[in-house]
Write a protein that holds these residues in place. Structure first.
Motif, PDB file in Angstrom:
ATOM      1  N   SER A 143       0.822  -1.199   0.000  1.00  0.00           N
ATOM      2  CA  SER A 143       0.000   0.000   0.000  1.00  0.00           C
ATOM      3  C   SER A 143       0.864   1.261   0.000  1.00  0.00           C
ATOM      4  O   SER A 143       0.473   2.291  -0.528  1.00  0.00           O
ATOM      5  N   GLN A 144       2.077   1.175   0.575  1.00  0.00           N
ATOM      6  CA  GLN A 144       2.957   2.353   0.620  1.00  0.00           C
ATOM      7  C   GLN A 144       3.682   2.587  -0.694  1.00  0.00           C
ATOM      8  O   GLN A 144       4.067   3.705  -1.006  1.00  0.00           O
ATOM      9  N   ARG A 145       3.853   1.495  -1.451  1.00  0.00           N
ATOM     10  CA  ARG A 145       4.638   1.556  -2.685  1.00  0.00           C
ATOM     11  C   ARG A 145       4.062   2.557  -3.689  1.00  0.00           C
ATOM     12  O   ARG A 145       4.755   3.084  -4.532  1.00  0.00           O
ATOM     13  N   LYS A 146       2.757   2.785  -3.577  1.00  0.00           N
ATOM     14  CA  LYS A 146       2.065   3.706  -4.463  1.00  0.00           C
ATOM     15  C   LYS A 146       2.560   5.137  -4.264  1.00  0.00           C
ATOM     16  O   LYS A 146       2.660   5.900  -5.206  1.00  0.00           O
ATOM     17  N   TYR A 147       2.823   5.511  -3.024  1.00  0.00           N
ATOM     18  CA  TYR A 147       3.117   6.901  -2.699  1.00  0.00           C
ATOM     19  C   TYR A 147       4.578   7.157  -2.333  1.00  0.00           C
ATOM     20  O   TYR A 147       5.001   8.288  -2.276  1.00  0.00           O
ATOM     21  N   TYR A 148       5.310   6.075  -2.072  1.00  0.00           N
ATOM     22  CA  TYR A 148       6.691   6.268  -1.613  1.00  0.00           C
ATOM     23  C   TYR A 148       7.670   5.438  -2.430  1.00  0.00           C
ATOM     24  O   TYR A 148       7.322   4.420  -3.002  1.00  0.00           O
TER      25      TYR A 148
ATOM     26  N   HIS B 292      23.249   1.602   5.159  1.00  0.00           N
ATOM     27  CA  HIS B 292      22.223   0.656   4.685  1.00  0.00           C
ATOM     28  C   HIS B 292      20.886   0.764   5.409  1.00  0.00           C
ATOM     29  O   HIS B 292      20.070  -0.143   5.345  1.00  0.00           O
ATOM     30  N   GLN B 293      20.676   1.866   6.100  1.00  0.00           N
ATOM     31  CA  GLN B 293      19.369   2.140   6.699  1.00  0.00           C
ATOM     32  C   GLN B 293      18.344   2.287   5.570  1.00  0.00           C
ATOM     33  O   GLN B 293      18.607   2.918   4.554  1.00  0.00           O
ATOM     34  N   LYS B 294      17.155   1.669   5.753  1.00  0.00           N
ATOM     35  CA  LYS B 294      16.097   1.814   4.750  1.00  0.00           C
ATOM     36  C   LYS B 294      15.437   3.185   4.905  1.00  0.00           C
ATOM     37  O   LYS B 294      15.109   3.585   6.026  1.00  0.00           O
ATOM     38  N   LEU B 295      15.244   3.869   3.782  1.00  0.00           N
ATOM     39  CA  LEU B 295      14.667   5.208   3.835  1.00  0.00           C
ATOM     40  C   LEU B 295      13.479   5.318   2.895  1.00  0.00           C
ATOM     41  O   LEU B 295      13.480   4.754   1.807  1.00  0.00           O
ATOM     42  N   ARG B 296      12.467   6.060   3.338  1.00  0.00           N
ATOM     43  CA  ARG B 296      11.239   6.205   2.574  1.00  0.00           C
ATOM     44  C   ARG B 296      11.126   7.634   2.069  1.00  0.00           C
ATOM     45  O   ARG B 296      11.247   8.577   2.861  1.00  0.00           O
ATOM     46  N   VAL B 297      10.916   7.807   0.739  1.00  0.00           N
ATOM     47  CA  VAL B 297      10.771   9.150   0.176  1.00  0.00           C
ATOM     48  C   VAL B 297       9.457   9.249  -0.587  1.00  0.00           C
ATOM     49  O   VAL B 297       9.119   8.341  -1.334  1.00  0.00           O
ATOM     50  N   PRO B 298       8.716  10.369  -0.419  1.00  0.00           N
ATOM     51  CA  PRO B 298       7.481  10.524  -1.196  1.00  0.00           C
ATOM     52  C   PRO B 298       7.784  10.596  -2.686  1.00  0.00           C
ATOM     53  O   PRO B 298       8.769  11.190  -3.105  1.00  0.00           O
ATOM     54  N   LYS B 299       6.927   9.985  -3.498  1.00  0.00           N
ATOM     55  CA  LYS B 299       7.143   9.917  -4.946  1.00  0.00           C
ATOM     56  C   LYS B 299       6.812  11.238  -5.637  1.00  0.00           C
ATOM     57  O   LYS B 299       6.016  12.031  -5.137  1.00  0.00           O
ATOM     58  N   GLY B 300       7.400  11.432  -6.812  1.00  0.00           N
ATOM     59  CA  GLY B 300       6.964  12.493  -7.715  1.00  0.00           C
ATOM     60  C   GLY B 300       7.508  13.877  -7.433  1.00  0.00           C
ATOM     61  O   GLY B 300       6.850  14.868  -7.715  1.00  0.00           O
TER      62      GLY B 300
ATOM     63  N   PHE C 295      22.623  11.909  -0.077  1.00  0.00           N
ATOM     64  CA  PHE C 295      22.799  11.389  -1.434  1.00  0.00           C
ATOM     65  C   PHE C 295      21.604  11.817  -2.278  1.00  0.00           C
ATOM     66  O   PHE C 295      20.540  12.138  -1.774  1.00  0.00           O
ATOM     67  N   ILE C 296      21.827  11.844  -3.617  1.00  0.00           N
ATOM     68  CA  ILE C 296      20.787  12.349  -4.519  1.00  0.00           C
ATOM     69  C   ILE C 296      20.151  11.191  -5.274  1.00  0.00           C
ATOM     70  O   ILE C 296      20.834  10.328  -5.804  1.00  0.00           O
ATOM     71  N   LYS C 297      18.832  11.179  -5.278  1.00  0.00           N
ATOM     72  CA  LYS C 297      18.073  10.147  -5.995  1.00  0.00           C
ATOM     73  C   LYS C 297      16.836  10.768  -6.633  1.00  0.00           C
ATOM     74  O   LYS C 297      16.425  11.857  -6.276  1.00  0.00           O
ATOM     75  N   LYS C 298      16.262  10.002  -7.556  1.00  0.00           N
ATOM     76  CA  LYS C 298      14.999  10.418  -8.154  1.00  0.00           C
ATOM     77  C   LYS C 298      13.889  10.001  -7.199  1.00  0.00           C
ATOM     78  O   LYS C 298      13.906   8.910  -6.659  1.00  0.00           O
ATOM     79  N   SER C 299      12.918  10.899  -7.007  1.00  0.00           N
ATOM     80  CA  SER C 299      11.822  10.525  -6.112  1.00  0.00           C
ATOM     81  C   SER C 299      10.546  10.255  -6.903  1.00  0.00           C
ATOM     82  O   SER C 299      10.490  10.511  -8.089  1.00  0.00           O
TER      83      SER C 299
END
Ligand SMILES: [Zn+2]
Length: 156
Positions: free
Chosen positions: A115-120, A129-137, A152-156
């Motif tokens: 359910s979270q995969r849709k928005y994050y 190696h800590q897991k991190l959650r970022v809002p999409k888009g 660090f820089i990533k696409k959200s």
């Protein structure tokens, strides 16, 4: 994936409170019912991996049996069956409870992740190696690790 759909439908059916009203005067889910349902799920998962028709048939029969016991209005007979099951499994009950608890929390975790995969989006910190959650888009963003503060820089 027909059988996966079936499993999800079955789980929703098992845990929904709305069913309570419908279940008045019926046996419902007792310990034996829970055990047979978990076993059926396990066999269904096995079927997905091995594609064995025998295991699939066994799983189906178990599901039908669980369903029959749940819907049964002969509560006294179902009670005796459940008592016998409890007697037989008395020694390994703590173990069974532990297994059931693990299963439930795993399923909850997977459902939560779906359910979270849709928005994050999920990333791992390259440093710790800590897991991190970022809002999409939001395009390219700088992520700061909440544990070690690495950026660090990533696409959200
Ligand atoms: Zn980190």
């Amino acid at each position: 994936m027909g059988s996966l759909y079936f499993i999800i439908r079955w789980l929703v059916f098992m845990f929904r409170d709305k069913m309570m009203r419908f279940m008045v005067g019926r046996n419902g889910v007792d310990q034996l019912g829970r055990a047979t349902t978990w076993l059926a799920l396990l066999l269904m998962l096995t079927t997905m991996l091995t594609h064995s028709a025998m295991v699939y048939l066994l799983a189906l029969l178990l599901i039908i049996y669980s369903y029959f016991r749940m819907m049964s209005r002969n509560i006294s007979k179902r009670y005796l069956e459940n008592q016998r099951y409890l007697q037989i499994t008395d020694r390994i009950r703590p173990f069974l409870n532990k297994v059931e608890f693990k299963w439930q929390s795993t399923i909850r975790k997977v459902a939560n992740w779906f359910s979270q995969r849709k928005y994050y989006r999920f990333y791992k910190c390259p440093n710790c190696h800590q897991k991190l959650r970022v809002p999409k888009g939001h395009g390219k963003i700088e992520i700061t690790c909440k544990r070690c503060s690495t950026r660090f820089i990533k696409k959200s």
